[in-house]
Design an enzyme around this catalytic site. Structure first.
Site, PDB file in Angstrom:
ATOM      1  N   HIS A  25       0.834  -1.208   0.000  1.00 45.54           N
ATOM      2  CA  HIS A  25       0.000   0.000   0.000  1.00 45.54           C
ATOM      3  C   HIS A  25       0.867   1.257   0.000  1.00 45.54           C
ATOM      4  CE1 HIS A  25      -4.063  -1.778   1.033  1.00 45.54           C
ATOM      5  NE2 HIS A  25      -3.249  -2.818   1.036  1.00 45.54           N
ATOM      6  N   ASP A 118      -5.465   6.342   2.255  1.00 44.66           N
ATOM      7  CA  ASP A 118      -5.862   4.983   1.896  1.00 44.66           C
ATOM      8  C   ASP A 118      -7.199   4.687   2.577  1.00 44.66           C
ATOM      9  OD1 ASP A 118      -6.153   2.130   1.859  1.00 44.66           O
ATOM     10  OD2 ASP A 118      -3.997   1.950   1.473  1.00 44.66           O
TER      11      ASP A 118
HETATM   12  C1  UDX Z   1      -0.421  -7.106  -0.673  1.00 42.96           C
HETATM   13  C2  UDX Z   1      -1.519  -8.088  -1.098  1.00 42.96           C
HETATM   14  O1  UDX Z   1      -1.151  -9.411  -0.906  1.00 42.96           O
HETATM   15  C3  UDX Z   1      -1.994  -7.841  -2.479  1.00 42.96           C
HETATM   16  O2  UDX Z   1      -2.947  -8.786  -2.862  1.00 42.96           O
HETATM   17  C4  UDX Z   1      -2.576  -6.477  -2.534  1.00 42.96           C
HETATM   18  O3  UDX Z   1      -3.106  -6.241  -3.813  1.00 42.96           O
HETATM   19  C5  UDX Z   1      -1.503  -5.473  -2.169  1.00 42.96           C
HETATM   20  O4  UDX Z   1      -0.925  -5.779  -0.903  1.00 42.96           O
HETATM   21  P1  UDX Z   1       1.851  -8.393  -1.566  1.00 42.96           P
HETATM   22  O5  UDX Z   1       1.289  -9.684  -1.102  1.00 42.96           O
HETATM   23  O6  UDX Z   1       3.180  -8.041  -1.087  1.00 42.96           O
HETATM   24  O7  UDX Z   1       0.854  -7.169  -1.306  1.00 42.96           O
HETATM   25  O8  UDX Z   1       1.847  -8.519  -3.164  1.00 42.96           O
HETATM   26  P2  UDX Z   1       2.025  -7.464  -4.305  1.00 42.96           P
HETATM   27  O9  UDX Z   1       0.929  -6.459  -4.293  1.00 42.96           O
HETATM   28  O10 UDX Z   1       2.170  -8.234  -5.536  1.00 42.96           O
HETATM   29  O11 UDX Z   1       3.380  -6.715  -3.980  1.00 42.96           O
HETATM   30  C6  UDX Z   1       4.607  -7.349  -3.918  1.00 42.96           C
HETATM   31  C7  UDX Z   1       5.679  -6.319  -4.212  1.00 42.96           C
HETATM   32  O12 UDX Z   1       6.914  -6.834  -3.766  1.00 42.96           O
HETATM   33  C8  UDX Z   1       5.801  -6.012  -5.682  1.00 42.96           C
HETATM   34  O13 UDX Z   1       5.920  -4.619  -5.871  1.00 42.96           O
HETATM   35  C9  UDX Z   1       7.096  -6.692  -6.084  1.00 42.96           C
HETATM   36  O14 UDX Z   1       7.846  -6.024  -7.069  1.00 42.96           O
HETATM   37  C10 UDX Z   1       7.861  -6.704  -4.788  1.00 42.96           C
HETATM   38  N1  UDX Z   1       8.795  -7.834  -4.738  1.00 42.96           N
HETATM   39  C11 UDX Z   1       8.350  -9.108  -4.630  1.00 42.96           C
HETATM   40  C12 UDX Z   1      10.139  -7.573  -4.801  1.00 42.96           C
HETATM   41  O15 UDX Z   1      10.555  -6.418  -4.927  1.00 42.96           O
HETATM   42  N2  UDX Z   1      11.010  -8.621  -4.719  1.00 42.96           N
HETATM   43  C13 UDX Z   1      10.605  -9.884  -4.594  1.00 42.96           C
HETATM   44  O16 UDX Z   1      11.478 -10.766  -4.518  1.00 42.96           O
HETATM   45  C14 UDX Z   1       9.227 -10.148  -4.541  1.00 42.96           C
END
Ligand code: UDX
Length: 468
Positions: A25, A118
């Site tokens: 977020h 938010d």
């Molecule tokens: C959470 C929720 O799970 C998601 O469903 C919602 O929409 C937003 O908040 P998260 O689970 O972390 O987030 O998933 P995502 O929204 O895909 O964000 C992951 C972030 O971590 C991405 O920006 C990705 O680039 C980053 N990332 C992931 C890295 O920088 N390195 C990695 O090795 C893995």
């Protein structure tokens, strides 16, 4: 003349940006703030919870000042209380400390003009209105997901879901119960959490602007004439797309950016990944990551591990340190010929690499947008929250991949994973998905580029704020 500057005196409106304290977020709101800054809003402060700031080393607020509020958990402990308890305490503490912060800024002569918040913090809108501020709701999840919550909030989507196929008016495709965000689909098991999600809209009629981290071309069926509220001044409040909020150096290269990635919850190990990818053939590697939060069960991890071992493709898998114990014994050594496992990487650098052939993802919204903007076909293994809806759209609407199917025990088995990976990387379907990938990559970039749909929405907002 540059917006916000006149005879050396700064006339820039002052924006306070209040993200929900989770990486997924915070990052979209940080990237959006950078674009506001580029458009001439020179006074921006990020307000974040005390606990988050204490734990986010090198909080990358760029040129922004940082202030704190309290969600009532300054020393942590959120995991020890129920979501409801967090929510209630956060509501009280957040309202009080945001009020104190706005008073402090006012008495120091820097009165805030606009609060961008938010909606997971719905109380922030009440505080903004008490101070007479322009109030902006900033949704970090997809517009389809917000739209579903809004219909449930209005009672137009009846919970618990009882039909095998559900039609919602206004642009959403026909949905099955499993396509809904888990907080809707699993209403019966956790109604309190659902109610919390729906409360995002409780006072929406008071808001002045509504922004969503998406782009018009991606969700136009919904965005065409969508408004979540008619304000008390009887104006239509349109929902506007301002994304994808991916760093400018990656997308449109317009901002004088420092190649920042935003906030990273974990320490990235990227160089070995790029060196390894450099040795692989074009479009031959499966990149696997479940984001910063999801915790697939041991059984699911085992099926995934075996599928990756059995498939003929090589793979790069991000397994966070806290998840490593779920890997089969000696797995890392066993697969070292064909797979690289790291605890975290710079995902954008990986997705941009020509060796990537598909992205096996939990379909978090940031990952989904990053894959679309990189032209990486996806295999979706959604875990919870908004991810099932993102996977549904990825497959059925954007034609950018496929969603792997669970068995009757809720596990995606190894054969299914292997089938899905071949499906998106090979044959006619693979080529079709490849064509969609090229299309979305271009449209995502065009949206934020000069004169693109998201760029125009940001421009309009900044002009209105300056006029105001
Ligand atoms: C959470 C929720 O799970 C998601 O469903 C919602 O929409 C937003 O908040 P998260 O689970 O972390 O987030 O998933 P995502 O929204 O895909 O964000 C992951 C972030 O971590 C991405 O920006 C990705 O680039 C980053 N990332 C992931 C890295 O920088 N390195 C990695 O090795 C893995």
């Amino acid at each position: 003349m540059e917006i916000g500057k006149q005879e050396g005196k700064s006339l820039s409106p002052y924006c306070l940006v209040l993200p929900f304290p989770l990486q997924g977020h915070v990052n979209p709101m940080l990237q959006f703030s950078k674009r506001l800054n580029y458009k001439g809003i020179t006074r921006i402060t990020i307000a974040i919870t005390k606990f988050f700031l204490k734990n986010a080393k090198d909080f990358p607020a760029a040129s922004f000042s940082v202030e704190t509020i309290s969600d009532g958990f300054d020393d942590g402990g959120v995991e020890k209380v129920s979501p409801q308890e967090y929510y209630n305490r956060c509501w009280k503490s957040g309202s009080d400390t945001l009020t104190e912060l706005l008073e402090k800024l006012r008495s120091s002569g820097s009165g805030v003009d606009c609060l961008i918040y938010d909606p997971f913090f719905p109380w922030a809108l009440d505080v903004a209105k008490k101070f007479g501020l322009t109030a902006v709701m900033f949704f970090t999840q997809s517009n389809s997901v917000n739209n579903i919550y809004f219909h449930a909030y209005k009672g137009e989507l009846k919970l618990p879901l009882s039909e095998p196929e559900i039609r919602i008016p206004g642009g959403l495709p026909v949905m099955k119960p499993g396509d809904f965000p888990s907080f809707i689909g699993e209403y019966e098991s956790d109604p309190e959490r659902t109610e919390m999600m729906l409360k995002q809209f409780r006072n929406v009629e008071n808001v002045d602007w509504i922004f969503v981290n998406t782009f018009y071309e991606l969700e136009q069926e919904l965005l065409k004439d969508e408004q979540f509220s008619r304000s008390s001044r009887r104006e239509l409040i349109m929902v506007r797309a301002i994304g994808p909020t991916i760093p400018s150096w990656y997308l449109d290269k317009r901002l004088p950016d420092d190649k920042s990635y935003g906030l990273n919850a974990f320490k990235p190990i990227t160089e070995p990944c790029i060196n390894w990818l450099n040795k692989q053939q074009n479009k031959s590697v499966i990149y696997v990551s479940f984001g910063s939060f999801a915790q697939p069960g041991v059984e699911q991890m085992k099926e995934l591990a075996l599928a990756l071992k059995m498939t003929k493709m090589n793979f790069l898998w991000v397994v966070r340190a806290s998840e490593e114990t779920k890997l089969p014994k000696n797995y890392i050594d066993d697969v070292s010929e064909k797979g690289l496992i790291v605890t975290w990487c710079h995902q954008l650098d990986v997705l941009a690499h020509e060796a990537i052939g598909c992205f096996l993802t939990h379909c978090g919204w940031n990952s989904t947008l990053e894959a679309l903007s990189s032209g990486a076909p996806m295999v979706g293994l959604p875990q919870w929250s908004d991810q099932s809806t993102n996977a549904k759209f990825t497959e059925d609407v954007w034609k950018m991949g496929v969603r792997a199917q669970k068995d009757e025990n809720g596990i995606v088995r190894r054969d299914e994973i292997i089938r899905c990976v071949s499906y998106v990387m090979e044959g006619e379907i693979g080529e079709e998905i490849g064509r969609s990938a090229i299309k979305w990559k271009k449209l995502a970039r065009d949206a934020v580029d000069e004169g693109g749909s998201s760029d125009r929405n940001i421009e309009e907002f900044v002009s209105a704020l300056v006029r105001f």
